[in-house]
Every structure is written in structure tokens, then in C-alpha cells.
Design a protein around this motif. Structure first.
Motif, PDB file in Angstrom:
ATOM      1  N   TYR A  66       0.840  -1.089   0.038  1.00 35.40           N
ATOM      2  CA  TYR A  66      -0.163   0.001   0.029  1.00 35.40           C
ATOM      3  C   TYR A  66       0.721   1.101  -0.108  1.00 35.40           C
ATOM      4  CZ  TYR A  66      -3.744  -3.424   0.895  1.00 35.40           C
ATOM      5  OH  TYR A  66      -4.661  -4.447   0.686  1.00 35.40           O
ATOM      6  N   ILE A  67       2.167   1.203   0.173  1.00 32.05           N
ATOM      7  CA  ILE A  67       3.017   2.178  -0.029  1.00 32.05           C
ATOM      8  C   ILE A  67       3.330   2.546  -1.466  1.00 32.05           C
ATOM      9  CG2 ILE A  67       5.291   3.368   0.358  1.00 32.05           C
ATOM     10  CD1 ILE A  67       5.080   2.040   3.192  1.00 32.05           C
ATOM     11  N   LEU A  68       2.919   1.632  -2.244  1.00 33.61           N
ATOM     12  CA  LEU A  68       2.888   1.615  -3.942  1.00 33.61           C
ATOM     13  C   LEU A  68       4.313   2.004  -4.143  1.00 33.61           C
ATOM     14  CD1 LEU A  68      -0.005   3.791  -4.351  1.00 33.61           C
ATOM     15  CD2 LEU A  68       0.082   1.441  -4.246  1.00 33.61           C
ATOM     16  N   GLY A  69       5.328   1.097  -3.549  1.00 35.79           N
ATOM     17  CA  GLY A  69       6.755   1.155  -3.991  1.00 35.79           C
ATOM     18  C   GLY A  69       6.914  -0.407  -4.787  1.00 35.79           C
ATOM     19  N   ILE A  70       8.305  -0.561  -4.679  1.00 36.12           N
ATOM     20  CA  ILE A  70       9.002  -1.809  -5.209  1.00 36.12           C
ATOM     21  C   ILE A  70       9.249  -2.876  -4.419  1.00 36.12           C
ATOM     22  CG2 ILE A  70       9.723  -0.547  -7.240  1.00 36.12           C
ATOM     23  CD1 ILE A  70      12.470  -0.430  -6.071  1.00 36.12           C
ATOM     24  N   PRO A  71       9.462  -3.983  -4.485  1.00 33.55           N
ATOM     25  CA  PRO A  71      10.004  -5.132  -3.594  1.00 33.55           C
ATOM     26  C   PRO A  71      11.597  -4.624  -3.419  1.00 33.55           C
ATOM     27  CG  PRO A  71       9.016  -6.042  -5.450  1.00 33.55           C
ATOM     28  CD  PRO A  71       8.998  -4.529  -5.734  1.00 33.55           C
ATOM     29  N   GLY A  72      12.123  -5.308  -2.199  1.00 32.12           N
ATOM     30  CA  GLY A  72      13.291  -4.869  -1.975  1.00 32.12           C
ATOM     31  C   GLY A  72      13.793  -3.928  -0.774  1.00 32.12           C
ATOM     32  N   ILE A  73      12.793  -3.299  -0.360  1.00 34.70           N
ATOM     33  CA  ILE A  73      12.864  -2.205   0.671  1.00 34.70           C
ATOM     34  C   ILE A  73      11.944  -2.262   1.689  1.00 34.70           C
ATOM     35  CG2 ILE A  73      13.056   0.303   1.050  1.00 34.70           C
ATOM     36  CD1 ILE A  73      13.750   0.711  -1.998  1.00 34.70           C
ATOM     37  N   SER A  74      12.309  -2.346   2.873  1.00 35.35           N
ATOM     38  CA  SER A  74      11.399  -2.208   4.051  1.00 35.35           C
ATOM     39  C   SER A  74      12.155  -1.335   5.193  1.00 35.35           C
ATOM     40  CB  SER A  74      11.437  -3.604   4.840  1.00 35.35           C
ATOM     41  OG  SER A  74      12.460  -4.157   5.044  1.00 35.35           O
ATOM     42  N   PHE A  75      11.199  -1.055   6.392  1.00 43.83           N
ATOM     43  CA  PHE A  75      11.601  -0.063   7.112  1.00 43.83           C
ATOM     44  C   PHE A  75      11.542  -0.475   8.348  1.00 43.83           C
ATOM     45  CE2 PHE A  75      10.269   2.675   3.399  1.00 43.83           C
ATOM     46  CZ  PHE A  75      11.527   3.328   3.425  1.00 43.83           C
ATOM     47  N   LEU A  76      12.297  -0.480   9.434  1.00 40.14           N
ATOM     48  CA  LEU A  76      12.084  -0.450  10.555  1.00 40.14           C
ATOM     49  C   LEU A  76      11.953   0.493  11.730  1.00 40.14           C
ATOM     50  CD1 LEU A  76      12.420  -2.470  13.327  1.00 40.14           C
ATOM     51  CD2 LEU A  76      15.024  -2.194  13.197  1.00 40.14           C
ATOM     52  N   TYR A  77      11.054   0.909  12.392  1.00 41.34           N
ATOM     53  CA  TYR A  77      10.957   1.985  13.452  1.00 41.34           C
ATOM     54  C   TYR A  77      11.250   1.366  14.811  1.00 41.34           C
ATOM     55  CZ  TYR A  77       8.909   4.499  16.979  1.00 41.34           C
ATOM     56  OH  TYR A  77       8.633   5.006  18.539  1.00 41.34           O
ATOM     57  N   THR A  78      11.987   1.744  15.801  1.00 40.02           N
ATOM     58  CA  THR A  78      11.996   1.271  17.155  1.00 40.02           C
ATOM     59  C   THR A  78      12.450   2.630  18.062  1.00 40.02           C
ATOM     60  OG1 THR A  78      13.416  -0.139  18.324  1.00 40.02           O
ATOM     61  CG2 THR A  78      14.666   0.854  16.650  1.00 40.02           C
ATOM     62  N   VAL A  79      11.920   2.477  19.195  1.00 40.10           N
ATOM     63  CA  VAL A  79      12.287   3.375  20.201  1.00 40.10           C
ATOM     64  C   VAL A  79      13.471   3.126  20.914  1.00 40.10           C
ATOM     65  CG1 VAL A  79      10.102   4.264  20.576  1.00 40.10           C
ATOM     66  CG2 VAL A  79      11.046   2.149  21.970  1.00 40.10           C
ATOM     67  N   ASP A  80      14.094   1.897  20.749  1.00 40.62           N
ATOM     68  CA  ASP A  80      15.471   1.206  21.154  1.00 40.62           C
ATOM     69  C   ASP A  80      16.504   1.349  20.439  1.00 40.62           C
ATOM     70  OD1 ASP A  80      15.865  -1.363  23.792  1.00 40.62           O
ATOM     71  OD2 ASP A  80      17.282  -0.177  22.868  1.00 40.62           O
ATOM     72  N   GLU A  81      17.832   1.926  20.753  1.00 40.68           N
ATOM     73  CA  GLU A  81      18.647   2.035  19.877  1.00 40.68           C
ATOM     74  C   GLU A  81      19.671   0.631  19.698  1.00 40.68           C
ATOM     75  OE1 GLU A  81      21.378   5.193  21.241  1.00 40.68           O
ATOM     76  OE2 GLU A  81      19.975   6.583  20.855  1.00 40.68           O
ATOM     77  N   GLN A  82      19.204  -0.255  20.374  1.00 37.56           N
ATOM     78  CA  GLN A  82      19.799  -1.548  20.376  1.00 37.56           C
ATOM     79  C   GLN A  82      19.479  -2.151  19.027  1.00 37.56           C
ATOM     80  OE1 GLN A  82      18.548  -5.006  23.011  1.00 37.56           O
ATOM     81  NE2 GLN A  82      17.169  -3.754  23.856  1.00 37.56           N
ATOM     82  N   PHE A  83      18.345  -1.763  18.417  1.00 38.09           N
ATOM     83  CA  PHE A  83      17.983  -2.552  17.216  1.00 38.09           C
ATOM     84  C   PHE A  83      18.403  -1.952  16.038  1.00 38.09           C
ATOM     85  CE2 PHE A  83      14.713  -3.713  20.431  1.00 38.09           C
ATOM     86  CZ  PHE A  83      14.930  -4.966  20.566  1.00 38.09           C
ATOM     87  N   LEU A  84      18.662  -0.700  16.066  1.00 39.23           N
ATOM     88  CA  LEU A  84      19.174  -0.024  14.851  1.00 39.23           C
ATOM     89  C   LEU A  84      20.638  -0.236  14.253  1.00 39.23           C
ATOM     90  CD1 LEU A  84      17.974   3.641  15.707  1.00 39.23           C
ATOM     91  CD2 LEU A  84      17.092   1.927  13.952  1.00 39.23           C
TER      92      LEU A  84
END
Length: 229
Positions: free
Chosen positions: A211-229
């Protein structure tokens, strides 16, 4: 009378001859997305290496996604797929005795369950909340999430029937029990409002091909904890 959305529809060539109902699998590709792909490919042909441009585009993408979900750009990381994100999150956790339960549902995408079950050899105790007639009653979270739960991993919108969960209400329950909340927003990002701060989400994953109407091969992670970035 010209329809107010006529301009936007004109950006998607497929709509000239078809009714596109497959956004749950792959959203329709717009002229602007196609032009951006072509521009990037041409830069590879003419320059060979375009690292600076690539990094610039990644930062722009992070900023745009952050705005979409009510986050800050430095709270966003870019991955190749949501499965990759779940694997990264799962492998970063420590499943210590007394705080090793992973709660997910039988309505989540199969890859999610596979990732969590793979952590059992590292001490994870995986529990699946059962669905009831295609939905998951809110009170099930009170029952299945306990003080021993390390993380609760759920979908915002179900991939096979479109069941939408009340994330803010679930967040109140799981946080009261001392659990992190991980939300798979692949089926919701781009089609329903998301505010990670208001909804009190700890970690969110989403991809661009639907539904973001883009292409395969890209995803996003949001986190409030820096250990996951």
C-alpha cells in the motif's frame, strides 16, 4: 464532472485498462516510481558508482517513512524485507529464564511464526494466540500475555482477511504486563493512519511493495530502542 482523484489515477498506467485489486500482494506502480527507477539505473550506466546519490535517496526514504508513521528519521532503519527485520529483532533478544515468552498469533504472516519458532533453541518460549472466527478478541491479550512475556509480536491488519486490530488498546495491555510490542504494519502502512507515538508502539516493521505503492526489496524498521538500529 471530473473526479477529484482523476489526476492521481492518471499516474498509474495499469488503471487505464484494469481494475487493480492486488495491492495486498503488489501495489500498482506509478509513473513517478518508474521514472525514479529509470533515473537511478541511468546514473549507474553513466557513473558506474553512485554511492553518494544512493545514500541521499535512502535518507529521503527514511524521512518520508518517518513522517508517514509519526516518527523521527533517526528512529528508522532500512532493510531488504520485513522477514529480515523480524530475524534481526529476534536474534538481538536475550531469552532469559523468567522473561523468555514470545507471544504472537495464528493470524500473523507465516514467516513471523517461523522466525520466532527458530528462537526456541536459544531459550524462547513461543505462544500463539488463537483466532476466533477470523478475529482475535482483545481480552485474549489479557489472558496470553503475562509478566514472563518478553515481546508480543502482532499484525496491525491481517494479511489474509483484513482484520484490523486496536493497537493502542493492545499496547496498554502488553506494556502493563512488561512486554515489548512489535507490530507488523506491512498491510496497513500507506492505507490507514499510523502514529507510533500515540499508539505506543515499541517496534514497527513495514515494506514498500504493497500500500505504499513502491517496489520489492525495501522495508523499514522503527524502534524506540537504539539497540535494534
Amino acid at each position: 464532472m471530473k473526479h477529484p482523484f482523476a489526476h492521481y489515477r492518471s499516474l498509474f498506467p495499469v488503471l487505464e485498462s484494469k481494475i487493480h485489486l492486488a495491492s495486498c500482494s503488489q501495489g500498482a506502480i506509478s509513473k513517478t516510481v518508474s521514472e525514479s527507477i529509470e533515473e537511478y539505473m541511468n546514473s549507474l550506466l553513466s557513473m558506474g558508482v553512485n554511492w553518494n546519490q544512493a545514500i541521499k535517496e535512502v535518507e529521503k526514504a527514511k524521512s518520508s517513512f518517518a513522517k508517514l508513521i509519526g516518527a523521527a528519521p533517526d528512529e528508522i532503519a532500512v532493510f531488504s524485507s520485513v522477514s529480515d527485520i523480524f530475524s534481526a529483532i529476534a536474534s538481538s533478544l536475550s531469552f532469559e529464564k523468567g522473561k523468555n515468552i514470545v507471544v504472537t498469533t495464528d493470524m500473523d504472516f507465516p514467516t513471523v511464526g517461523h522466525v520466532w519458532l527458530a528462537q526456541e533453541k536459544f531459550g524462547a518460549n513461543v505462544r500463539f494466540i488463537p483466532s476466533q472466527q477470523g478475529v482475535i478478541p482483545l481480552e485474549y491479550y489479557e489472558r496470553y500475555v503475562t509478566s514472563d512475556t518478553l515481546i508480543t509480536s502482532i499484525s496491525h491488519i491481517g494479511y489474509h482477511n483484513g482484520f484490523k486490530q486496536d493497537i493502542q488498546a493492545i499496547a496498554e495491555i502488553v506494556h502493563r504486563k512488561g512486554s515489548l510490542l512489535l507490530v507488523d504494519a506491512y498491510q496497513s502502512a500507506g492505507q490507514v493512519p499510523i502514529d507510533v507515538k500515540k499508539m505506543d508502539i515499541d517496534i514497527l516493521a513495514a515494506g514498500t511493495r504493497k500500500y505504499i505503492l513502491g517496489i520489492p526489496g525495501i522495508s523499514f524498521l522503527y524502534t524506540v530502542d537504539e539497540q535494534f538500529l
